[in-house]
Design an enzyme around this catalytic site. Structure first.
Site, PDB file in Angstrom:
ATOM      1  N   HIS A   1      -7.458   9.535   5.173  1.00 12.16           N
ATOM      2  CA  HIS A   1      -6.841   8.483   5.967  1.00 12.16           C
ATOM      3  C   HIS A   1      -6.985   8.815   7.451  1.00 12.16           C
ATOM      4  O   HIS A   1      -6.988   9.977   7.839  1.00 12.16           O
ATOM      5  CB  HIS A   1      -5.349   8.353   5.615  1.00 12.16           C
TER       6      HIS A   1
ATOM      7  N   ASP B   1       0.823  -1.204   0.000  1.00 13.81           N
ATOM      8  CA  ASP B   1       0.000   0.000   0.000  1.00 13.81           C
ATOM      9  C   ASP B   1       0.863   1.264   0.000  1.00 13.81           C
ATOM     10  O   ASP B   1       1.907   1.316   0.656  1.00 13.81           O
ATOM     11  CB  ASP B   1      -0.899  -0.024   1.242  1.00 13.81           C
TER      12      ASP B   1
END
Length: 288
Positions: free
Chosen positions: A180, A82
């Site tokens: 996030h 990621d």
């Protein structure tokens, strides 16, 4: 069953209006928990690791653990790197056996993002590895990648079309208002933007910042074309809170099994909830 590229599973997910949950794991127990949840739900699964986790545990250990999980469960499982900004580390993970990687060059101008993504595509395509890229800037914190709210930029639908056309990238993570980390207020997801991007781009879309988004909003994003939903922060919080609870009751506990087991169960419960939201229950058998 060996680890597989996520390309086919994500294309099938998008074609059938569901999503594959992708979980960032940092320990063996977290990895086991999401795999056990997927086994129970008969869900395809993407196991994700950050650059920090790769550096902490090593790519070969992570590939070995994920490979054992795929073999023993018989599930379609992909192992994904990621938000990688380090080209050398990305290549190292591909050679170690990762079946999906994300090149994050979203902080660069469009042309440079295209150049860096295309470079990764040359290597990954030859290895049969899925590639994900980001366009726009998703706000919040992803380990040492910090994007302030004022710097977060939403992806332009036409640029998304051009980006996929020029790079050939298999999956795209457009910035559409998510962040996030855990949201301080109500998420401001631009659903109309998702719909416009999906109309122009055939590649499966990825929803970053999936922690803490209300269930109905996740379902709506998936129905509009989001085929992968990333969950990281929520997983860490559940894992850590379960451990804190054990020590809250017994500060002298020194048997890791006594606090890792409840932590693992907490992660498994959350993973099952996310799989249900994504609509991936029972989809593993359709991929065989």
């Amino acid at each position: 069953m060996p680890l597989i590229s996520s390309t086919t599973m994500l294309r099938q997910a998008r074609a059938n209006a569901y999503a594959i949950p992708a979980f960032n794991v940092h320990t063996l127990e977290m990895l086991q928990a999401v795999v056990e949840a997927a086994s129970e739900a008969r869900s395809p699964l993407i196991i994700q690791t950050t650059m920090g986790t790769v550096k902490h545990l090593g790519p070969k250990y992570l590939v070995s653990a994920a490979s054992v999980a795929a073999d023993q469960s018989g599930l379609p499982i992909a192992l994904h790197l990621d938000h990688c900004t380090d080209f050398a580390l990305l290549v190292q993970c591909i050679y170690a056996g990762y079946t999906s990687v994300m090149i994050d060059a979203s902080m660069h101008p469009f042309a440079e993002n295209v150049r860096r993504t295309a470079k990764v595509m040359e290597i990954a395509a030859a290895a049969g590895v899925n590639v994900e890229a980001e366009l726009g800037k998703v706000g919040g914190v992803e380990e040492d990648i910090v994007v302030e709210e004022r710097d977060a930029l939403l992806a332009d639908p036409e640029e998304c079309r051009l980006f996929v056309e020029q790079t050939g990238v298999y999956t795209l993570a457009p910035a559409i208002g998510t962040a996030h980390g855990i949201y301080k207020g109500e998420p401001k997801i631009d659903f109309a933007r998702i719909e416009r991007i999906a109309a122009l781009v055939e590649a499966p879309l990825v929803l970053h910042g999936g922690s803490g988004i209300p269930g109905e909003q996740v379902k709506r994003a998936v129905s509009l074309g989001m085929a992968k939903v990333n969950v990281a922060t929520e997983l860490r919080i559940e894992f850590s809170n379960a451990i804190k609870q054990v020590f809250g009751g017994n500060a002298e506990e020194n048997d890791p099994r006594k606090y890792m087991v409840p932590a693992k169960e907490a992660v498994k419960r959350l993973a099952l909830e996310k799989m249900e939201l994504c609509g991936s229950f029972g989809k593993a058998d359709e991929l065989k």
